[in-house]
Scaffold this active site. Structure first.
Site, PDB file in Angstrom:
ATOM      1  N   TYR A 179      57.656  47.921  63.685  1.00  0.00           N
ATOM      2  CA  TYR A 179      58.675  47.818  62.812  1.00  0.00           C
ATOM      3  C   TYR A 179      60.019  47.681  63.221  1.00  0.00           C
ATOM      4  O   TYR A 179      60.210  47.959  64.573  1.00  0.00           O
ATOM      5  CB  TYR A 179      58.532  49.041  62.138  1.00  0.00           C
ATOM      6  CG  TYR A 179      57.334  49.612  61.450  1.00  0.00           C
ATOM      7  CD1 TYR A 179      57.351  49.477  60.025  1.00  0.00           C
ATOM      8  CD2 TYR A 179      56.282  50.088  62.079  1.00  0.00           C
ATOM      9  CE1 TYR A 179      56.261  49.539  59.139  1.00  0.00           C
ATOM     10  CE2 TYR A 179      55.054  50.163  61.115  1.00  0.00           C
ATOM     11  CZ  TYR A 179      55.298  50.128  59.794  1.00  0.00           C
ATOM     12  OH  TYR A 179      53.935  50.541  59.068  1.00  0.00           O
ATOM     13  N   ASP A 233      54.695  51.765  52.204  1.00  0.00           N
ATOM     14  CA  ASP A 233      55.315  52.355  50.959  1.00  0.00           C
ATOM     15  C   ASP A 233      56.058  51.524  50.202  1.00  0.00           C
ATOM     16  O   ASP A 233      56.624  50.465  50.496  1.00  0.00           O
ATOM     17  CB  ASP A 233      56.255  53.801  51.511  1.00  0.00           C
ATOM     18  CG  ASP A 233      55.269  54.760  52.011  1.00  0.00           C
ATOM     19  OD1 ASP A 233      54.237  55.147  51.538  1.00  0.00           O
ATOM     20  OD2 ASP A 233      55.984  55.613  52.865  1.00  0.00           O
TER      21      ASP A 233
END
Lengths: 273, 273
Positions: free
Chosen positions: B131, B72
């Protein structure tokens, strides 16, 4: 990064006999990427200018800041020490919260505030300054660290750099490593520390001294880069130092990788915090 | 961060029988602060858009990129894996140098390039994504890490967070932790890792899974923040997970602190590098 002897205009502010001083010592952090260095400049964002603007919003008047290190454009700080005299007493926590509020999530952040007595001076009482220079040795350009480190393409020979760094430790005439605009009275400085460490592609130069000449850290790192890539030997570092001549400088590293880490003081005696 | 089943329009590009594919696998890094996320958007800077612009300068035509994770706006990457098919053969080193040149020291940097055979697909062959979420727990606003971490004022209870994190490990219906725009076929995912470490004010969430739902990492971190500051207990995390309802989400952490770290593939067989 200079260490000037105070001229009368720059001497520590002294209040009228009847006005008590409300002196605050602060530790601040800043991202120098978009700043024009420490020193106030009209119309340009500087660390001193942003602090003074925020303080004016708190106090309604100009209060001049003094710093342990007056860094150049593009140089960062993780633990710069500054002081300011405010026209009346505020609790240190209130000063901290108010100034960070008025700094509005910009490039300068205040990490702590203590009330100190007027014998404390961020610049003239400072007895040791520490910097870190962050070099990244890799072929790919920087993205996340753009403006925050110096990318060099060559692989660095750490052993050679450490050997050449020893030449600089101790008391020397650092004229070669001094910007021509440097206003320090003497080019003789005592370098206490110049350690080089590595973590993957990251190379860190940890440097400390009572005070530094203007551009001294960047000039030392620039020459060590020549050593690390094999262009210079330790004997070239000796020759550069002994030349006492700016023309003998091998390279001046960019400001991007330079961080003011910390300042020490002989007696740290906050009166309230 | 979504993991869609391929629709025909998004299926891996297949060349005409007569045209050999020249497929390149790249590891890239990006600073997402000023980017509008991975996916191409007309007139806006995105990771895919910048890569395709640079590639068009090299090849003279549009070459579409595929990524292991479609992050994003505001999310960063230290080791995103992508692939692209080029219309003719170039040496991987030439591709690397040329694309970094055309990316012009911008927010995207290419760390490595390998030639791979056409069975490799950055998105569909990926078997594990990792992540890291970077939280900074301190009162002072961020300066150097602005846009690169999430600053939270409260002190965090790491033990409580680690206890609540265990609830999320394993195979669950993660509907609560899924953005309503998520296009994944199933809300059931298997979370392999959610480790929390601390270094001074810095708290790092290390997360890994075969694939994630849209906003899953940020939503898990947001709820762990509620636990860390004492607003939630482990039983609230259990209730949120079991609710299978986005309305039960406690908080969605901002993109600033999220970094795509790495992507793993079953068989990594570059044909040339």
């Amino acid at each position: 990064m200079t260490d000037k002897t105070p001229s009368p205009a720059e001497a520590p502010d002294v209040a009228d006999d009847n006005t008590p001083l409300h002196r605050y010592r602060m530790v601040i952090e800043y991202d120098g990427t978009e700043l024009y260095g420490w020193q106030f400049q009209p119309e340009l964002p500087t660390v001193q200018g942003l602090l003074e603007d925020a303080t004016q919003k708190l106090c309604g008047q100009l209060c001049r800041y003094q710093a342990a290190g007056r860094t150049d454009a593009g140089v960062h700080a993780l633990g710069m020490v500054v002081h300011v005299d405010l026209p009346k007493h505020y609790g240190p926590f209130k000063v901290w919260e108010a100034l960070n509020f008025f700094l509005m999530d910009g490039p300068v952040s205040i990490l702590s505030v203590d009330k100190v007595d007027e014998s404390f001076h961020a610049r003239f009482s400072c007895t040791r300054r520490a910097y870190c220079y962050h070099m990244v040795s890799r072929r790919a350009p920087l993205s996340i660290l753009r403006g925050k480190a110096w990318q060099v393409k060559a692989r660095m020979n750490l052993d050679a750099m450490r050997d050449a760094a020893k030449v600089l430790i101790g008391t020397h005439d650092f004229t070669t490593f001094r910007n021509t605009e440097c206003q320090s009275k003497s080019p003789v400085k005592t370098l206490d520390q110049l350690d080089i460490s590595q973590d993957g592609d990251n190379i860190y130069f940890h440097v400390a001294a009572r005070s530094f000449l203007h551009h001294q850290v960047r000039s030392m790192v620039g020459c060590l880069w020549l050593v690390g890539r094999g262009k210079w030997q330790t004997r070239d570092m000796v020759a550069a130092l002994e030349a006492r001549d700016r023309q003998a400088l091998g390279y001046n590293a960019p400001p991007d990788g330079l961080y003011f880490l910390s300042a020490d003081f002989d007696s740290e005696t906050p009166t309230e915090s």
